[in-house]
Design a protein around this motif. Structure first.
Motif, PDB file in Angstrom:
ATOM      1  N   ARG A 118       5.843  -6.751  44.188  1.00 18.58           N
ATOM      2  CA  ARG A 118       5.323  -6.582  45.539  1.00 18.58           C
ATOM      3  C   ARG A 118       5.025  -7.932  46.201  1.00 18.58           C
ATOM      4  NH1 ARG A 118      -0.635  -3.830  44.206  1.00 18.58           N
ATOM      5  NH2 ARG A 118      -1.473  -5.561  42.960  1.00 18.58           N
ATOM      6  N   SER A 119       4.970  -8.996  45.387  1.00 19.51           N
ATOM      7  CA  SER A 119       4.742 -10.325  45.941  1.00 19.51           C
ATOM      8  C   SER A 119       6.033 -11.011  46.369  1.00 19.51           C
ATOM      9  CB  SER A 119       4.019 -11.205  44.912  1.00 19.51           C
ATOM     10  OG  SER A 119       4.907 -11.638  43.893  1.00 19.51           O
ATOM     11  N   VAL A 120       7.196 -10.512  45.891  1.00 16.90           N
ATOM     12  CA  VAL A 120       8.454 -11.203  46.182  1.00 16.90           C
ATOM     13  C   VAL A 120       9.481 -10.331  46.901  1.00 16.90           C
ATOM     14  CG1 VAL A 120       8.214 -12.876  44.305  1.00 16.90           C
ATOM     15  CG2 VAL A 120       9.341 -10.691  43.857  1.00 16.90           C
ATOM     16  N   ILE A 121       9.454  -9.021  46.716  1.00 15.09           N
ATOM     17  CA  ILE A 121      10.435  -8.147  47.379  1.00 15.09           C
ATOM     18  C   ILE A 121       9.843  -7.670  48.700  1.00 15.09           C
ATOM     19  CG2 ILE A 121      11.762  -6.009  47.225  1.00 15.09           C
ATOM     20  CD1 ILE A 121      11.795  -6.346  44.195  1.00 15.09           C
ATOM     21  N   LYS A 122      10.362  -8.214  49.781  1.00 10.05           N
ATOM     22  CA  LYS A 122       9.817  -7.921  51.100  1.00 10.05           C
ATOM     23  C   LYS A 122      10.813  -7.200  52.011  1.00 10.05           C
ATOM     24  CE  LYS A 122       5.993 -10.176  50.187  1.00 10.05           C
ATOM     25  NZ  LYS A 122       4.714  -9.440  50.019  1.00 10.05           N
ATOM     26  N   SER A 123      12.110  -7.254  51.634  1.00 10.26           N
ATOM     27  CA  SER A 123      13.148  -6.718  52.523  1.00 10.26           C
ATOM     28  C   SER A 123      14.119  -5.838  51.754  1.00 10.26           C
ATOM     29  CB  SER A 123      13.907  -7.877  53.175  1.00 10.26           C
ATOM     30  OG  SER A 123      15.097  -7.428  53.789  1.00 10.26           O
ATOM     31  N   TYR A 124      14.723  -4.906  52.467  1.00 11.91           N
ATOM     32  CA  TYR A 124      15.740  -4.038  51.869  1.00 11.91           C
ATOM     33  C   TYR A 124      16.926  -4.846  51.356  1.00 11.91           C
ATOM     34  CZ  TYR A 124      18.650  -4.604  56.058  1.00 11.91           C
ATOM     35  OH  TYR A 124      19.426  -5.126  57.058  1.00 11.91           O
ATOM     36  N   ARG A 125      17.138  -6.048  51.916  1.00 13.01           N
ATOM     37  CA  ARG A 125      18.266  -6.889  51.498  1.00 13.01           C
ATOM     38  C   ARG A 125      18.115  -7.380  50.060  1.00 13.01           C
ATOM     39  NH1 ARG A 125      17.407  -8.594  56.889  1.00 13.01           N
ATOM     40  NH2 ARG A 125      19.215  -8.258  58.254  1.00 13.01           N
ATOM     41  N   GLN A 126      16.907  -7.344  49.523  1.00  8.87           N
ATOM     42  CA  GLN A 126      16.666  -7.837  48.155  1.00  8.87           C
ATOM     43  C   GLN A 126      16.902  -6.770  47.090  1.00  8.87           C
ATOM     44  OE1 GLN A 126      12.701  -9.453  49.752  1.00  8.87           O
ATOM     45  NE2 GLN A 126      13.038 -10.702  47.931  1.00  8.87           N
ATOM     46  N   MET A 127      17.251  -5.567  47.524  1.00 10.71           N
ATOM     47  CA  MET A 127      17.452  -4.468  46.575  1.00 10.71           C
ATOM     48  C   MET A 127      18.877  -3.955  46.626  1.00 10.71           C
ATOM     49  SD  MET A 127      13.849  -2.387  46.868  1.00 10.71           S
ATOM     50  CE  MET A 127      13.873  -2.254  48.651  1.00 10.71           C
ATOM     51  N   PRO A 128      19.385  -3.410  45.495  1.00  9.69           N
ATOM     52  CA  PRO A 128      18.656  -3.174  44.251  1.00  9.69           C
ATOM     53  C   PRO A 128      18.338  -4.468  43.519  1.00  9.69           C
ATOM     54  CG  PRO A 128      20.970  -2.682  43.937  1.00  9.69           C
ATOM     55  CD  PRO A 128      20.787  -2.950  45.400  1.00  9.69           C
TER      56      PRO A 128
END
Length: 426
Positions: A118-128
């Motif tokens: 939750r500290s590093v994944i802020k955008s849908y672009r970072q997933m999966p």
């Protein structure tokens, strides 16, 4: 390595307290040493095998875009209190620090990894996104069993994935599922399968266990010809009637070597993890979880493959690729040649063990069975008279009659390297 420098004890009699064949072999071969009940020191032999299993796991996790991290063994209690598991899990070891703060020795890391994510994944672009670690775990189990099969402290690979949609999680779950089949086969395991299971304390609605089928297993499994496979709890009855087709199922025993979960939003919602979606709205990611008991895999390999003389590793997991046994002769030609071959193979970065001890041949062969290098070179007066080096193999599922049973004593390096390459394919 020269065998007299190898810091292990090998035993030649039954092991007190060992309840399974594999447990006895692991102790007799000097792979594990019990430090406390449910906690083992991995010897140089045992640690070598475990590190090779870890490397196989790393290669397969990296191949499906996993990113390796390392989380603390201990974490503050407040993370577990966020999800409510601090008071609901029985096997958590808890303690107070000198300041009075409450801590947990993590038996698993859903809370810790979600806190990091939750500290590093802020955008849908970072997933999966999949994060994994290979790390020591401690679970305050009431009972231990069969050496490394059920312990209190163990090494585990735990991985956690984060997704925008259920469809995306389904796709990644399948990728990880397939990777598990590949890596277990690379470890040399043969008779294993996946079974539908229940998630228990982990949460989520969808989970599969990977089970090694063996009579000494502690888990009860049901298998049907229609393809349905489940553990006892999921099958929902003990009458062995398949809930899918109504036919009678076959009852088996198994050792759990891994488990994969679809966790849903249990942890991300409880810990208020959100990301910005493509439309600008704030959404909660969906999680998957993927575990493997690394030290248990080593124990499972021994349980499945060991004969009365010792374990049978494959070339990817054996502590040594080649063992050289020099049998003393009157003209003192065999031991110097054994030393020369040893030095030549070391120069080629071959993992090689030399046994030039002044002891009986039977003792050397017994130790060689316990150490179980897939390729064994025997330097004896009889074979050297023909300018030959005898070759023996200790492998499963390979027709060694296709391989040479002797090598030219003057020209052996390339042949040995070719044998190692060939056996690594299987």
């Amino acid at each position: 390595m020269k065998i007299e420098q190898l810091c292990v004890n090998r035993l030649y009699s039954d092991v007190a307290g060992a309840t399974t064949h594999g447990h006895k072999i692991a102790v007799k071969g000097g792979y594990i040493y019990q430090t406390f009940q449910g906690g083992y020191t991995l010897t140089p032999l045992g640690w070598s095998v475990v590190r090779k299993i870890e490397n196989i796991i790393r290669e397969e996790m990296n191949a499906i875009d996993g990113q390796e991290i390392l989380m603390p063994v201990v974490c503050s209690a407040d993370l577990w209190q966020e999800t409510g598991r601090y008071d609901s899990m029985d096997n958590i070891a808890k303690f107070k620090g000198r300041s009075g703060a409450d801590y947990v020795i993590c038996p698993t890391h859903e809370e810790v990894v979600t806190d990091y994510a939750r500290s590093v994944i802020k955008s849908y672009r970072q997933m999966p996104c999949m994060l994994y670690q290979i790390q020591t775990k401690f679970r305050n189990e009431l009972r231990v069993r069969a050496g490394l099969i059920r312990t209190r402290e163990f090494i585990m690979k735990d991985a956690y994935s984060f997704h925008e949609t259920q469809e995306d999680l389904d796709k990644y779950y399948k990728r990880c599922f397939d990777a598990y089949y590949k890596l277990f086969r690379r470890c040399g395991l043969k008779n294993f399968t996946d079974v539908l299971a229940q998630s228990g304390d982990m949460g989520g609605k969808y989970t599969h266990e990977f089970q090694l089928i063996t009579d000494m297993g502690e888990d009860t499994l049901y298998v049907c010809d229609c393809g349905f496979r489940a553990n006892k709890e999921t099958a929902e009855n003990d009458s062995a009637v398949c809930p899918k087709c109504g036919k009678q199922m076959e009852k088996k025993r198994g050792i759990e070597i891994g488990q994969v979960f679809q966790l849903g939003k249990k942890y991300t919602e409880a810990m208020h993890m959100t990301y910005t979606a493509a439309d600008g709205s704030e959404k909660t990611p969906i999680m998957g979880c993927y575990g493997i008991g690394v030290t248990r895999v080593m124990a499972a390999i021994i349980e499945e493959s060991a004969d009365d003389n010792g374990p049978v590793w494959n070339m990817e997991t054996a502590p040594f690729e080649v063992e050289i046994i020099g049998l003393a002769d009157k003209e003192n030609k065999t031991l110097p040649l054994a030393e020369k071959i040893y030095n030549d193979l070391k120069a080629q970065h071959t993992e090689v063990l030399l046994d030039n001890r002044d002891c009986r041949a039977g003792e050397k062969f017994a130790d060689a069975d316990l150490i179980a290098a897939p390729i064994r070179l025997i330097i004896s007066e009889k074979n050297l008279a023909q300018n030959k080096i005898e070759v023996k193999y200790r492998v499963n599922n390979y027709d060694t009659t296709k391989l040479p049973d002797s090598l030219d004593a003057d020209n052996y390096i390339k042949t040995i390297q070719d044998l190692i390459t060939e056996l690594k394919k299987h």
